[in-house]
Scaffold this motif. Structure first.
Motif, PDB file in Angstrom:
ATOM      1  N   ARG A  81     161.236  43.168  13.042  1.00 26.71           N
ATOM      2  CA  ARG A  81     161.332  44.613  12.834  1.00 26.71           C
ATOM      3  C   ARG A  81     161.847  44.953  11.437  1.00 26.71           C
ATOM      4  NH1 ARG A  81     160.528  47.643  17.387  1.00 26.71           N
ATOM      5  NH2 ARG A  81     161.548  49.425  16.423  1.00 26.71           N
ATOM      6  N   THR A 140     159.973  47.397   8.983  1.00 32.34           N
ATOM      7  CA  THR A 140     160.705  48.573   8.488  1.00 32.34           C
ATOM      8  C   THR A 140     160.641  48.652   6.965  1.00 32.34           C
ATOM      9  OG1 THR A 140     162.220  48.506  10.374  1.00 32.34           O
ATOM     10  CG2 THR A 140     162.940  49.737   8.435  1.00 32.34           C
ATOM     11  N   LYS A 169     160.123  55.278  11.630  1.00 33.35           N
ATOM     12  CA  LYS A 169     160.393  54.771  12.970  1.00 33.35           C
ATOM     13  C   LYS A 169     159.110  54.691  13.791  1.00 33.35           C
ATOM     14  CE  LYS A 169     163.171  55.578  17.124  1.00 33.35           C
ATOM     15  NZ  LYS A 169     164.191  56.465  17.766  1.00 33.35           N
ATOM     16  N   VAL A 201     156.933  51.754  12.511  1.00 34.97           N
ATOM     17  CA  VAL A 201     157.494  50.468  12.916  1.00 34.97           C
ATOM     18  C   VAL A 201     157.182  50.186  14.385  1.00 34.97           C
ATOM     19  CG1 VAL A 201     159.637  49.189  13.306  1.00 34.97           C
ATOM     20  CG2 VAL A 201     159.304  50.453  11.176  1.00 34.97           C
TER      21      VAL A 201
END
Length: 247
Positions: free
Chosen positions: A140, A144, A162, A165
């Motif tokens: 992640r 990100t 967000k 991702v």
């Protein structure tokens, strides 16, 4: 819908097979594994072949297209049905490659041919979400970083970091499965006697800029290995003659 692109794809397939010493005869029965909308099925039929397509889901019901069983990956065709089975940009989505190649082998006639083109695990930019090395690095924090830097595919324009991702994480984990060269061999050789990596031939006959790389390949053969590792895999398979498994 047939286009210059589908015609170029068909010629690429035939040229690679010719480089490997094989000719796809008129009337040969062909299967497009992971056919999508079925454009290549239409192209092959128009070129004089007896072509069919299959996929997990079909956007539209079309003649000669059918679905793969989503539970066990089985193909809705009898044993020894096809002379040639191909896939293009499909194998990176398969979750159980050993099962997929077992089914492909089952529906191939003795001595039938199979050709598969798909992006490499170490491709510098993952083909679907555009994240650098997304086939390899799916943490992640990595997703990100690139979302913060503004990397988006065409479906993600205007979405927050967000959201991007989450979309990329879900897609990469649930809908992609990039294998190493060793893992590809293991999955394929469980059902086939031999496997040939044929990137050199694809480079030679590519209809895009890659064909210009062939000048380098002729002088520096290891360039084809780089192409295979960092851009695209091309694998060629041939089913054994009937009865040879027992010899």
């Amino acid at each position: 819908m047939r286009s210059n692109l589908t015609r170029q794809h068909l010629e690429l397939h035939r040229n690679v097979l010719l480089e490997l010493g094989h000719t796809l005869k008129p009337g040969a029965r062909v299967l497009d594994y992971g056919c999508g909308a079925g454009d290549m099925v239409e192209e092959y039929n128009s070129a004089g072949y007896d072509a069919f397509g299959c996929d997990i889901k079909l956007a539209h019901e079309r003649e000669r297209l059918t679905t793969i069983d989503a539970k066990d990956g089985s193909l809705p065709f009898a044993d020894a049905t096809f002379d040639f089975v191909f896939s293009d940009q499909v194998m990176e989505h398969v979750q159980d490659h050993a099962r997929a190649f077992a089914e492909i082998a089952r529906v191939m006639k003795p001595c039938a041919l199979s050709l598969h083109i798909f992006p490499a695990k170490l491709k510098l930019t993952e083909s679907h979400v555009f994240v650098p090395w997304g086939g390899l690095i799916q943490h992640r924090w990595w997703l990100t970083l690139w979302a913060l830097l503004g990397v988006r595919n065409s479906f993600q324009k205007g979405k927050s970091v967000k959201e991007v991702v989450e979309l990329n994480s879900d897609y990469l984990r649930a809908r992609t499965n990039y294998l190493s060269r060793t893992a590809i061999k293991k999955a394929v050789l469980a059902s086939f006697d031999s496997l040939e990596f044929a990137e050199r031939h694809m480079i030679k006959h590519s209809y895009g800029g890659a064909r210009h790389v062939y000048r380098l390949v002729r002088v520096l053969p290891f360039v084809a290995a780089w192409y295979s590792t960092f851009y695209s895999r091309v694998i060629f398979l041939q089913k054994a003659k009937a009865g040879s498994e027992d010899q």
